[in-house]
Motif scaffolding. Structure first.
Motif, PDB file in Angstrom:
ATOM      1  N   ALA A   1      42.204  72.906 -18.298  1.00  0.00           N
ATOM      2  CA  ALA A   1      41.243  71.922 -19.303  1.00  0.00           C
ATOM      3  C   ALA A   1      39.825  71.247 -18.423  1.00  0.00           C
ATOM      4  O   ALA A   1      38.942  71.975 -18.411  1.00  0.00           O
ATOM      5  N   THR A   2      40.618  71.698 -17.291  1.00  0.00           N
ATOM      6  CA  THR A   2      39.187  71.614 -15.875  1.00  0.00           C
ATOM      7  C   THR A   2      38.131  72.210 -15.830  1.00  0.00           C
ATOM      8  O   THR A   2      36.717  72.300 -16.044  1.00  0.00           O
ATOM      9  N   LEU A   3      39.013  73.745 -15.980  1.00  0.00           N
ATOM     10  CA  LEU A   3      37.514  75.040 -16.356  1.00  0.00           C
ATOM     11  C   LEU A   3      36.707  75.446 -17.699  1.00  0.00           C
ATOM     12  O   LEU A   3      35.661  75.835 -17.069  1.00  0.00           O
ATOM     13  N   LEU A   4      37.389  75.416 -18.740  1.00  0.00           N
ATOM     14  CA  LEU A   4      36.926  75.922 -19.889  1.00  0.00           C
ATOM     15  C   LEU A   4      36.248  74.412 -20.004  1.00  0.00           C
ATOM     16  O   LEU A   4      35.166  75.097 -21.080  1.00  0.00           O
TER      17      LEU A   4
ATOM     18  N   ALA B   1      32.221  64.648 -25.643  1.00  0.00           N
ATOM     19  CA  ALA B   1      33.938  65.457 -25.626  1.00  0.00           C
ATOM     20  C   ALA B   1      34.235  66.046 -23.984  1.00  0.00           C
ATOM     21  O   ALA B   1      35.558  65.964 -23.375  1.00  0.00           O
ATOM     22  N   LEU B   2      33.039  67.055 -23.701  1.00  0.00           N
ATOM     23  CA  LEU B   2      33.203  68.368 -23.027  1.00  0.00           C
ATOM     24  C   LEU B   2      33.188  66.846 -21.114  1.00  0.00           C
ATOM     25  O   LEU B   2      33.898  68.082 -20.174  1.00  0.00           O
ATOM     26  N   ARG B   3      32.537  66.527 -21.242  1.00  0.00           N
ATOM     27  CA  ARG B   3      32.644  65.918 -19.813  1.00  0.00           C
ATOM     28  C   ARG B   3      33.852  65.044 -19.731  1.00  0.00           C
ATOM     29  O   ARG B   3      34.469  64.449 -18.360  1.00  0.00           O
ATOM     30  N   TRP B   4      33.922  63.880 -20.779  1.00  0.00           N
ATOM     31  CA  TRP B   4      35.582  63.051 -21.040  1.00  0.00           C
ATOM     32  C   TRP B   4      36.570  64.450 -20.290  1.00  0.00           C
ATOM     33  O   TRP B   4      37.504  63.905 -19.266  1.00  0.00           O
ATOM     34  N   ILE B   5      37.016  65.567 -20.900  1.00  0.00           N
ATOM     35  CA  ILE B   5      38.331  65.801 -20.742  1.00  0.00           C
ATOM     36  C   ILE B   5      37.837  66.578 -19.104  1.00  0.00           C
ATOM     37  O   ILE B   5      38.702  66.938 -18.400  1.00  0.00           O
ATOM     38  N   HIS B   6      36.284  67.522 -18.434  1.00  0.00           N
ATOM     39  CA  HIS B   6      36.224  67.763 -17.582  1.00  0.00           C
ATOM     40  C   HIS B   6      36.969  67.347 -16.173  1.00  0.00           C
ATOM     41  O   HIS B   6      37.805  67.311 -15.983  1.00  0.00           O
ATOM     42  N   VAL B   7      36.076  65.671 -16.356  1.00  0.00           N
ATOM     43  CA  VAL B   7      36.400  64.083 -15.624  1.00  0.00           C
ATOM     44  C   VAL B   7      37.811  64.677 -14.544  1.00  0.00           C
ATOM     45  O   VAL B   7      38.464  63.936 -13.920  1.00  0.00           O
TER      46      VAL B   7
END
Length: 170
Positions: A63-66, A7-13
């Motif tokens: 969203a990217t930073l967090l 989930a974090l990777r999807w949001i980050h990318v």
């Protein structure tokens, strides 16, 4: 695979791609095009604002930073000092720092400059004729300051993206 990591990777990318892409487009294509168009482009900034650009960009950045901070913590196994001592950790840390600086420039310099310019441009029609030239000059200077900040943001985000892309191969 860990669902939190996915989930974090999807949001980050996804958020990162949108943030970097928009910042580079605005900083290096849209901004110069507005400069070329001159005073005729004054209505563009309020139009972009009505479509939520000034809300969407900070949300994408956050969203990217967090999500990036969460990923950094998970990948580093909670040992931030040890992880930063590795080439991968250092590259990811420097990339994250570049993105954080880009965010701060956006919030503290670019956004207030552009919103101030948009506000002045909107008030030009109702301003007395003798004040219009001064207001136009002030709005133009604010917009130029914001555009300059946007180019710095774009460069920092490209640096950040490069660091993220190569970190695992160091």
């Amino acid at each position: 695979m860990d669902p939190l990591m996915l989930a974090l990777r999807w949001i980050h990318v996804v958020a990162g791609c949108l943030w970097v892409g928009a910042a580079v487009f605005i900083g290096f294509a849209l901004g110069p095009a507005i400069d070329d168009a001159g005073p005729g482009a004054a209505s563009l900034m309020p139009a972009l604002d009505r479509r939520g650009l000034t809300t969407i960009m900070p949300l994408l950045a956050l969203a990217t930073l967090l999500s990036g901070m969460g990923l950094f913590w998970l990948v580093g196994g909670g040992d931030l000092q040890g992880f930063l001592a590795s080439p991968t950790g250092l590259a990811l840390g420097l990339g994250g720092l570049a993105a954080l600086v880009a965010f701060l420039i956006g919030i503290l310099v670019m956004r207030p400059s552009m919103m101030g310019a948009a506000s002045i441009f909107q008030s030009l029609d109702s301003a007395p004729a003798e004040e219009r030239a001064g207001r136009l000059a002030a709005a133009t200077e604010l917009r130029k300051r914001g555009a300059r900040a946007m180019r710095y943001i774009g460069m920092l985000l490209l640096l950040s993206t490069t660091a993220m892309a190569v970190a695992r191969y160091l």
